[in-house]
Design a protein around this motif. Structure first.
Motif, short mmCIF file in Angstrom:
data_model
loop_
_atom_site.label_atom_id
_atom_site.label_comp_id
_atom_site.label_asym_id
_atom_site.label_seq_id
_atom_site.Cartn_x
_atom_site.Cartn_y
_atom_site.Cartn_z
N TYR A 33 -2.36 36.16 103.42
CA TYR A 33 -3.19 34.99 103.73
C TYR A 33 -4.65 35.28 103.36
CZ TYR A 33 0.72 33.83 106.89
OH TYR A 33 1.95 33.54 107.42
N TYR A 35 -8.48 33.69 104.37
CA TYR A 35 -9.24 32.82 105.24
C TYR A 35 -10.72 32.94 104.89
CZ TYR A 35 -5.12 32.62 108.28
OH TYR A 35 -3.85 32.43 108.77
N GLN A 37 -14.57 32.54 106.66
CA GLN A 37 -15.27 32.43 107.95
C GLN A 37 -16.76 32.35 107.71
OE1 GLN A 37 -14.73 35.67 110.87
NE2 GLN A 37 -14.66 34.09 112.46
N GLY A 42 -15.17 29.58 113.08
CA GLY A 42 -13.83 30.14 113.17
C GLY A 42 -13.24 30.43 111.80
N LEU A 43 -11.96 30.77 111.78
CA LEU A 43 -11.28 31.11 110.54
C LEU A 43 -10.71 29.85 109.89
CD1 LEU A 43 -10.68 33.64 112.70
CD2 LEU A 43 -9.57 34.51 110.66
N PHE A 45 -8.35 28.41 107.05
CA PHE A 45 -7.23 28.76 106.17
C PHE A 45 -7.53 28.34 104.73
CE2 PHE A 45 -2.98 29.36 104.73
CZ PHE A 45 -2.70 28.29 103.90
N TYR A 48 -1.86 30.78 101.23
CA TYR A 48 -0.81 31.62 101.81
C TYR A 48 0.23 31.94 100.75
CZ TYR A 48 3.71 32.07 104.33
OH TYR A 48 4.95 32.44 104.77
N ASP A 56 1.11 28.35 99.17
CA ASP A 56 0.59 27.16 99.85
C ASP A 56 -0.91 27.14 99.64
OD1 ASP A 56 1.06 25.72 103.17
OD2 ASP A 56 -0.47 25.32 101.66
N SER A 58 -2.93 24.57 100.18
CA SER A 58 -3.46 23.36 100.81
C SER A 58 -4.84 23.54 101.43
CB SER A 58 -2.49 22.84 101.86
OG SER A 58 -2.27 23.83 102.86
N LEU A 91 -11.69 36.70 104.48
CA LEU A 91 -10.78 37.62 105.14
C LEU A 91 -9.38 37.49 104.57
CD1 LEU A 91 -12.06 36.88 108.73
CD2 LEU A 91 -12.05 39.16 107.72
N GLN A 98 7.51 36.33 108.02
CA GLN A 98 7.02 35.02 107.62
C GLN A 98 6.74 34.13 108.82
OE1 GLN A 98 9.76 32.83 105.24
NE2 GLN A 98 8.51 31.00 105.15
N GLY A 99 5.50 33.65 108.90
CA GLY A 99 5.13 32.66 109.90
C GLY A 99 5.20 33.13 111.34
N ALA A 100 5.34 34.42 111.58
CA ALA A 100 5.52 34.88 112.96
C ALA A 100 4.21 35.06 113.70
CB ALA A 100 6.29 36.19 112.96
N GLY A 101 3.10 35.01 112.97
CA GLY A 101 1.82 35.08 113.65
C GLY A 101 1.28 36.47 113.86
#
Lengths: 114, 111
Positions: A33, A35, A37, A42-43, A45, A48, A56, A58, A91, A98-101
């Motif tokens: 990813y 990001y 800042q 904040g961060l 997006f 990805y 992605d 977007s 960052l 995948q996508g688990a945070g």
């Protein structure tokens, strides 16, 4: 390496120049990813990557921004014709799931556009 | 848009317990809840992750009620070095893994 590595750590450039920022993720991490800042914010997006799937994009703010990733390794974020509003810390983070945070961040690349 | 809502800022004193609550009303069945800590001029650092009830590690505890529409990060006996921004993150599982952060909570610990 042991963690996510980003370079350069600091970059000062003149308005209108192109810049490239590099991210070396943790070995074996399939997700990556980017990001942005801004100071005191904040961060935000940007983009990805997951394995060999189409990224992605977007979150990219304009067509001056692009990013590439070769397989599951290094990624490069390119900003063309930089503007003063591009000044921020960029960052990079990688994840093994995948996508688990559960993201592992680098220390960031601080970009200053004069 | 981020799926989470947190207080913008909180103040505390050294030695106190701090609880930061995050709302995530639209959390999906398979979503985990993850918290991050960010110091100035550094990238965010993973603190804790949970799915339901309570999770505890050496840094913090995470409390998640049965409906999972909120979660509370608990920092025991904070010190000045806990001054940071804390982010709650819930994955956007219906968007292929994209991870959107909310605004975070700026915690200030005073002596």
């Amino acid at each position: 390496g042991a963690g996510v590595s980003q370079s350069p750590s600091n970059k000062v450039t003149e308005k209108g120049k192109d810049v490239e920022l590099r991210c070396d993720p943790i070995s074996g991490h399939t997700a990556l990813y980017w990001y942005r800042q801004r100071l005191g914010q904040g961060l935000e997006f940007l983009i990805y990557f997951q394995g060999n799937s189409a990224p992605d994009k977007s979150g990219l703010p304009s067509d001056r921004f692009s990013a590439e990733r070769t397989g599951e390794s290094v990624s490069t974020l390119t900003i063309q014709r930089t503007q003063q509003e591009d000044s921020a810390v960029y960052l990079c983070a990688s994840s093994g799931r995948q996508g688990a945070g559960e993201l592992f961040f680098g220390e960031g690349s601080r970009l200053t556009v004069l | 848009l981020a799926k989470t809502t947190q207080p913008i800022s909180m103040d505390s004193y050294e030695g106190q317990e701090v609880n930061i609550t995050c709302s995530h009303n639209n959390i999906a069945t398979n979503d985990y809840i993850t918290w991050y800590q960010q110091f100035p001029s550094q990238g965010p650092r993973f603190i804790i992750q949970g799915y339901k009830t309570k999770v505890t590690n050496e840094v913090a505890s995470l409390f998640i009620p049965a409906d999972r529409k909120s979660s509370t990060l608990s920092l025991p006996r904070v010190s000045l070095s806990d001054t940071a921004v804390y982010y709650c993150l819930v994955p956007t599982t219906n968007q292929g893994g994209k991870l959107i952060f909310g605004q975070g909570t700026e915690l200030s610990v005073k002596p």
